[in-house]
Scaffold this motif. Structure first.
Motif, short mmCIF file in Angstrom:
data_model
loop_
_atom_site.label_atom_id
_atom_site.label_comp_id
_atom_site.label_asym_id
_atom_site.label_seq_id
_atom_site.Cartn_x
_atom_site.Cartn_y
_atom_site.Cartn_z
N VAL A 5 6.22 12.99 -6.02
CA VAL A 5 7.05 11.83 -5.70
C VAL A 5 6.67 11.32 -4.32
O VAL A 5 6.44 12.12 -3.40
N VAL A 6 6.61 10.01 -4.17
CA VAL A 6 6.41 9.40 -2.86
C VAL A 6 7.62 8.50 -2.58
O VAL A 6 7.88 7.55 -3.33
N LEU A 7 8.37 8.83 -1.53
CA LEU A 7 9.52 8.02 -1.12
C LEU A 7 9.08 7.16 0.06
O LEU A 7 8.77 7.67 1.13
N GLY A 8 9.03 5.85 -0.18
CA GLY A 8 8.43 4.94 0.78
C GLY A 8 7.04 4.56 0.33
O GLY A 8 6.11 4.42 1.13
N ALA A 9 6.89 4.37 -1.00
CA ALA A 9 5.57 4.27 -1.62
C ALA A 9 4.92 2.91 -1.46
O ALA A 9 3.72 2.76 -1.75
N ALA A 10 5.66 1.90 -1.02
CA ALA A 10 5.08 0.55 -0.94
C ALA A 10 4.59 0.19 0.46
O ALA A 10 4.06 -0.90 0.66
N GLY A 11 4.76 1.09 1.42
CA GLY A 11 4.41 0.80 2.80
C GLY A 11 2.95 1.05 3.12
O GLY A 11 2.13 1.39 2.26
N GLY A 12 2.65 0.90 4.42
CA GLY A 12 1.27 1.04 4.88
C GLY A 12 0.71 2.44 4.70
O GLY A 12 -0.49 2.62 4.51
N ILE A 35 12.09 0.26 -1.16
CA ILE A 35 13.08 -0.83 -1.24
C ILE A 35 12.49 -2.10 -1.81
O ILE A 35 13.22 -3.01 -2.23
N VAL A 36 11.16 -2.22 -1.84
CA VAL A 36 10.48 -3.39 -2.44
C VAL A 36 9.18 -2.93 -3.09
O VAL A 36 8.61 -1.90 -2.74
N ALA A 37 8.74 -3.71 -4.08
CA ALA A 37 7.35 -3.71 -4.59
C ALA A 37 6.91 -2.48 -5.38
O ALA A 37 5.80 -2.47 -5.91
N THR A 38 7.75 -1.46 -5.53
CA THR A 38 7.25 -0.25 -6.19
C THR A 38 6.85 -0.45 -7.65
O THR A 38 5.86 0.16 -8.08
N PRO A 39 7.54 -1.28 -8.44
CA PRO A 39 7.04 -1.48 -9.81
C PRO A 39 5.62 -2.05 -9.84
O PRO A 39 4.80 -1.66 -10.67
N GLY A 40 5.33 -2.95 -8.90
CA GLY A 40 3.99 -3.52 -8.83
C GLY A 40 2.95 -2.51 -8.40
O GLY A 40 1.85 -2.46 -8.95
N VAL A 41 3.29 -1.69 -7.40
CA VAL A 41 2.37 -0.64 -6.95
C VAL A 41 2.10 0.33 -8.10
O VAL A 41 0.96 0.72 -8.36
#
Length: 327
Positions: A5-12, A35-41
């Motif tokens: 699991v990655v919590l904070g997966a959409a960040g840098g 909080i954003v973008a994870t489905p796309g990632v």
């Protein structure tokens, strides 16, 4: 079968870290949360031809944290805002509560800064829930180790040596709490390296993050190198889960993870600290042993003395945040 699991997966840090975990053949399930973008990632990563099934969740999704965390073997946490301690403390508290409820037996790898304080925050939340296992909670200090290896290889004028250079980096994970034991470098530093050179190299390792911020004109911090270092440590945990023996690497841990080893560290330090980055031996249950500092020279003893007050304050700040939430 390993669920990561990655919590904070959409960040840098989160995106390249998630990519590296996706291409690890031992990972069979990868769950991403931000909080954003994870489905796309997740959709993007899911097209890569490796065994891992990828799913991404947002806070607005029903039972998002439960779905993300349930069944997790390893949880890696780069969530947060660069160099914003107060904000990150609150974020970590919420994520720790989710871990306590949904995957209390998982190995928890904290990247969110300031690690010296956020690891105690995770511990206090897990303690309150009655599920704290010091053997399974880690502050990821691997970037300090990676920098030390790279910078020593530069001094040796042979970057091909960088992957094999080993420098124990102990203490904590910020500024003067980062203690590179260069006297124990393998291969050793050449005799032509002066005391001034050692001091400059030590400071470069301690404040390497500032080097990146400056190079990015203040518009970012170390993300790619941190992602690689975070993955490197996560992979060691995965290998330990799978039964590989003799894995030794520095990590910021609760010294109760190995009572005997922890007490030996405290004796070497001459101080009562609850957390310290030490060389640890990993096993299927997490921390198997905490190794002593070993022989350190007078300069390094001075570094330890300078680090302890700040490290103690950092730890107290983390513990106090859960007792009375402010940092």
């Amino acid at each position: 079968m390993v669920k990561a699991v990655v919590l904070g997966a959409a960040g840098g840090i989160g995106q390249p870290l998630s990519l590296l975990l996706k291409i690890n053949p031992k990972v069979t399930e990868l769950a991403l949360y931000d909080i954003v973008a994870t489905p796309g990632v997740a959709a993007d990563l899911s097209h890569i031809a490796t065994p891992a099934k990828v799913k991404g969740y947002l806070p607005k999704d029903e039972d998002a944290l439960k779905k993300t965390l349930s069944g997790a073997d390893i949880v890696v946490i780069p969530a947060g805002v660069p160099r914003k301690p107060g904000i990150n403390a609150g974020i970590c508290k919420g994520l720790a509560e989710g871990i306590a409820e949904h995957c209390p037996k998982a190995f928890v790898l904290v990247i969110s800064n300031p690690v010296n304080s956020t690891v105690p925050i995770f511990a206090e939340v897990l303690k309150k829930a009655g599920v704290f296992d010091p053997k399974r909670l880690f502050g990821v200090t691997t970037l300090d180790v990676v920098r030390a290896s790279t910078f020593v290889a530069e001094i040796l004028d042979d970057l091909s040596l960088a992957p094999t250079v080993t420098v124990p980096v102990v203490g904590g994970h910020s500024g003067v709490t980062i203690l590179p034991l260069l006297s124990q470098s393998e291969p050793p530093l050449p005799s032509s390296v002066s005391e001034k050179d050692i001091e400059e190299l030590t400071k470069r390792i301690q404040f390497g993050g500032d080097e990146v911020v400056k190079a990015k004109d203040g518009a970012g911090s170390a993300t790619l190198s941190m992602a690689q270092a975070g993955y490197q440590f996560a992979n060691l945990i995965i290998e330990a889960i799978k039964g590989k023996k003799g894995i030794i690497t520095p990590s910021y841990v609760n010294l109760a993870a190995d009572a005997a080893g922890g007490e030996a560290i405290k004796k070497e330090l001459g101080a009562e600290v609850e957390y310290f980055s030490s060389r640890v031996e990993l096993g299927p249950n997490g921390v198997e042993r905490i190794l002593p500092l070993g022989n350190i020279n007078e300069y390094e003893k001075g570094l330890v003395k300078a680090a302890l007050p700040e490290l103690t304050t950092n730890i107290t700040n983390g513990v106090s945040f859960i007792a009375a939430p402010k940092l």
